[in-house]
Write a protein that holds these residues in place. Structure first.
Motif, PDB file in Angstrom:
ATOM      1  N   LEU A 117       0.805  -1.226   0.000  1.00 16.25           N
ATOM      2  CA  LEU A 117       0.000   0.000   0.000  1.00 16.25           C
ATOM      3  C   LEU A 117       0.833   1.268   0.000  1.00 16.25           C
ATOM      4  O   LEU A 117       0.288   2.371  -0.088  1.00 16.25           O
ATOM      5  CB  LEU A 117      -0.950  -0.017   1.211  1.00 16.25           C
ATOM      6  CG  LEU A 117      -1.963  -1.180   1.209  1.00 16.25           C
ATOM      7  CD1 LEU A 117      -2.731  -1.225   2.524  1.00 16.25           C
ATOM      8  CD2 LEU A 117      -2.927  -1.060   0.031  1.00 16.25           C
ATOM      9  N   TYR A 216      -7.737   1.221   7.375  1.00 18.02           N
ATOM     10  CA  TYR A 216      -7.409  -0.185   7.087  1.00 18.02           C
ATOM     11  C   TYR A 216      -8.196  -1.093   8.018  1.00 18.02           C
ATOM     12  O   TYR A 216      -8.202  -0.904   9.237  1.00 18.02           O
ATOM     13  CB  TYR A 216      -5.907  -0.387   7.305  1.00 18.02           C
ATOM     14  CG  TYR A 216      -5.354  -1.742   6.933  1.00 18.02           C
ATOM     15  CD1 TYR A 216      -4.762  -1.947   5.691  1.00 18.02           C
ATOM     16  CD2 TYR A 216      -5.386  -2.800   7.828  1.00 18.02           C
ATOM     17  CE1 TYR A 216      -4.218  -3.177   5.345  1.00 18.02           C
ATOM     18  CE2 TYR A 216      -4.853  -4.036   7.491  1.00 18.02           C
ATOM     19  CZ  TYR A 216      -4.266  -4.220   6.248  1.00 18.02           C
ATOM     20  OH  TYR A 216      -3.733  -5.443   5.916  1.00 18.02           O
ATOM     21  N   TYR A 220     -11.226  -9.029   5.993  1.00 16.48           N
ATOM     22  CA  TYR A 220     -11.088  -8.933   4.537  1.00 16.48           C
ATOM     23  C   TYR A 220     -12.337  -9.463   3.856  1.00 16.48           C
ATOM     24  O   TYR A 220     -13.174 -10.133   4.472  1.00 16.48           O
ATOM     25  CB  TYR A 220      -9.842  -9.679   4.047  1.00 16.48           C
ATOM     26  CG  TYR A 220      -9.837 -11.169   4.330  1.00 16.48           C
ATOM     27  CD1 TYR A 220     -10.382 -12.080   3.432  1.00 16.48           C
ATOM     28  CD2 TYR A 220      -9.261 -11.664   5.502  1.00 16.48           C
ATOM     29  CE1 TYR A 220     -10.371 -13.438   3.686  1.00 16.48           C
ATOM     30  CE2 TYR A 220      -9.240 -13.030   5.764  1.00 16.48           C
ATOM     31  CZ  TYR A 220      -9.794 -13.903   4.855  1.00 16.48           C
ATOM     32  OH  TYR A 220      -9.786 -15.253   5.114  1.00 16.48           O
ATOM     33  N   VAL A 228     -14.548  -0.118   4.709  1.00 14.11           N
ATOM     34  CA  VAL A 228     -13.714   0.442   3.646  1.00 14.11           C
ATOM     35  C   VAL A 228     -14.495   1.481   2.844  1.00 14.11           C
ATOM     36  O   VAL A 228     -13.978   2.570   2.544  1.00 14.11           O
ATOM     37  CB  VAL A 228     -13.190  -0.685   2.732  1.00 14.11           C
ATOM     38  CG1 VAL A 228     -12.499  -0.105   1.502  1.00 14.11           C
ATOM     39  CG2 VAL A 228     -12.240  -1.596   3.497  1.00 14.11           C
ATOM     40  N   ARG A 237      -8.168   6.878   1.792  1.00 14.35           N
ATOM     41  CA  ARG A 237      -7.924   5.609   1.121  1.00 14.35           C
ATOM     42  C   ARG A 237      -8.478   4.511   2.031  1.00 14.35           C
ATOM     43  O   ARG A 237      -8.429   4.629   3.249  1.00 14.35           O
ATOM     44  CB  ARG A 237      -6.430   5.371   0.915  1.00 14.35           C
ATOM     45  CG  ARG A 237      -5.739   6.362   0.018  1.00 14.35           C
ATOM     46  CD  ARG A 237      -4.231   6.161   0.074  1.00 14.35           C
ATOM     47  NE  ARG A 237      -3.848   4.839  -0.394  1.00 14.35           N
ATOM     48  CZ  ARG A 237      -2.658   4.269  -0.160  1.00 14.35           C
ATOM     49  NH1 ARG A 237      -1.773   4.913   0.591  1.00 14.35           N
ATOM     50  NH2 ARG A 237      -2.378   3.084  -0.639  1.00 14.35           N
ATOM     51  N   SER A 239      -8.681   0.150   2.706  1.00 13.85           N
ATOM     52  CA  SER A 239      -8.190  -1.179   2.339  1.00 13.85           C
ATOM     53  C   SER A 239      -8.647  -2.203   3.362  1.00 13.85           C
ATOM     54  O   SER A 239      -8.718  -1.913   4.564  1.00 13.85           O
ATOM     55  CB  SER A 239      -6.663  -1.198   2.261  1.00 13.85           C
ATOM     56  OG  SER A 239      -6.188  -2.514   1.974  1.00 13.85           O
ATOM     57  N   ASP A 240      -8.941  -3.408   2.877  1.00 10.74           N
ATOM     58  CA  ASP A 240      -9.207  -4.501   3.798  1.00 10.74           C
ATOM     59  C   ASP A 240      -7.901  -5.202   4.128  1.00 10.74           C
ATOM     60  O   ASP A 240      -6.818  -4.765   3.730  1.00 10.74           O
ATOM     61  CB  ASP A 240     -10.237  -5.472   3.215  1.00 10.74           C
ATOM     62  CG  ASP A 240      -9.709  -6.313   2.052  1.00 10.74           C
ATOM     63  OD1 ASP A 240      -8.531  -6.149   1.653  1.00 10.74           O
ATOM     64  OD2 ASP A 240     -10.473  -7.156   1.542  1.00 10.74           O
ATOM     65  N   ARG A 271      -7.293 -11.920  -4.540  1.00 11.10           N
ATOM     66  CA  ARG A 271      -8.183 -10.766  -4.736  1.00 11.10           C
ATOM     67  C   ARG A 271      -9.199 -11.061  -5.841  1.00 11.10           C
ATOM     68  O   ARG A 271     -10.327 -10.572  -5.811  1.00 11.10           O
ATOM     69  CB  ARG A 271      -7.328  -9.563  -5.083  1.00 11.10           C
ATOM     70  CG  ARG A 271      -8.012  -8.222  -5.068  1.00 11.10           C
ATOM     71  CD  ARG A 271      -8.420  -7.786  -3.680  1.00 11.10           C
ATOM     72  NE  ARG A 271      -7.370  -7.216  -2.859  1.00 11.10           N
ATOM     73  CZ  ARG A 271      -7.536  -6.874  -1.595  1.00 11.10           C
ATOM     74  NH1 ARG A 271      -8.725  -7.044  -1.020  1.00 11.10           N
ATOM     75  NH2 ARG A 271      -6.566  -6.372  -0.902  1.00 11.10           N
TER      76      ARG A 271
END
Length: 274
Positions: A117, A216, A220, A228, A237, A239-240, A271
């Protein structure tokens, strides 16, 4: 006759959803490493029995996922410093029948934040939401990254204060309530609470995030999506934690096989899974 490949498992309850077998299979293919890797569902009341049976049957190593990480540390005969600091283990290794514990979660988080990241943690203001096992396991690595400040924020202040006191010798750390991060303008905000996995929304005040900040979630996939998306709606920004999962697995692979596999292709594959 060909030798039987060393056997590895991920132990948890539930565990059927785990991506670890797929991740380690791809690592093995990329590095030319022979291994067998499967899931092992342990009864909630008998982690030690399941782990003992696996290792006594010749198992070489185990990843440990919820809810057994604390028990895994107690189960082992020895532990690395990072496992002791975390108070939990997600990696068990058998060497000559003696079980050693390690914890690669913190290293996995740092690798995902910095390598994948592109976040610079040195000098950053970091908020870590939650004071449970997930948070505890990453405090020392975060402080080792030399942030300007690390704030542990929790629903109940006393638990956050206890963690801050325990890790105070490692760097600048303080405790607040979850509401206390509202005006913090943090560069990195990490959700280590169980809210996402339990489907409970976690509201973020706009003032908690600095311009260009990263929010973050250690969870996920679909579980992390609301957090997120909320962070992105606030201009951050988001992110998981899928990258953390892959990176901690790479660290475990290093412990077991002596080489750290490349992770970019594996992360892209994970992903892209439906």
């Amino acid at each position: 006759m060909m030798a039987t490949p060393p056997r590895f498992v991920v132990i948890g309850n539930p565990v059927g959803h785990s991506l670890s077998p797929a991740i380690h299979a791809q690592f093995a293919m990329e590095t030319g490493t022979a291994l067998e890797y499967a899931t092992l569902l342990a009864p909630m009341e008998d982690f030690a029995g399941s782990a003992s049976a696996f290792f006594e049957g010749g198992g070489r190593g185990a990843n440990v996922t919820l809810p057994f990480k604390i028990e895994a540390l107690r189960f082992a005969a020895s532990a690395t410093d990072r496992a002791r600091l975390a108070g939990a283990a997600n990696v068990l290794t058998s060497t000559g029948g003696r079980i050693a514990a390690d914890n690669t979660d913190g290293a996995g988080l740092i690798a995902d934040l910095t390598r994948n990241l592109g976040v610079s943690l040195a000098g950053a203001r970091i908020a870590l939401l939650g004071a449970g096992g997930a948070a505890r396991g990453v405090i020392a690595p975060l402080l080792e990254s030399r942030p300007a400040a690390l704030v542990i924020a929790n629903r109940t202040l006393d638990r956050a204060e206890a963690l801050a006191k325990e890790f105070a010798s490692l760097g600048p750390i303080e405790a607040r309530t979850l509401a206390g991060v509202a005006d913090g303008s943090f560069d990195v905000l990490i959700n280590a609470t169980s809210t996402s996995t339990k489907g409970t929304p976690l509201a973020l005040a706009p003032g908690c995030l600095a311009r260009g900040a990263l929010a973050y979630d250690m969870a996920y996939g679909p579980a992390a999506k609301p957090f997120v998306e909320h962070a992105r709606a606030l201009g951050a920004r988001g992110s998981d934690g899928l990258g953390m999962l892959v990176e901690q697995a790479a660290e475990a692979f290093l412990v077991w096989h002596g080489t750290r596999p490349a992770t970019a292709a594996v992360l892209a594959t994970m992903r892209a899974r439906p």
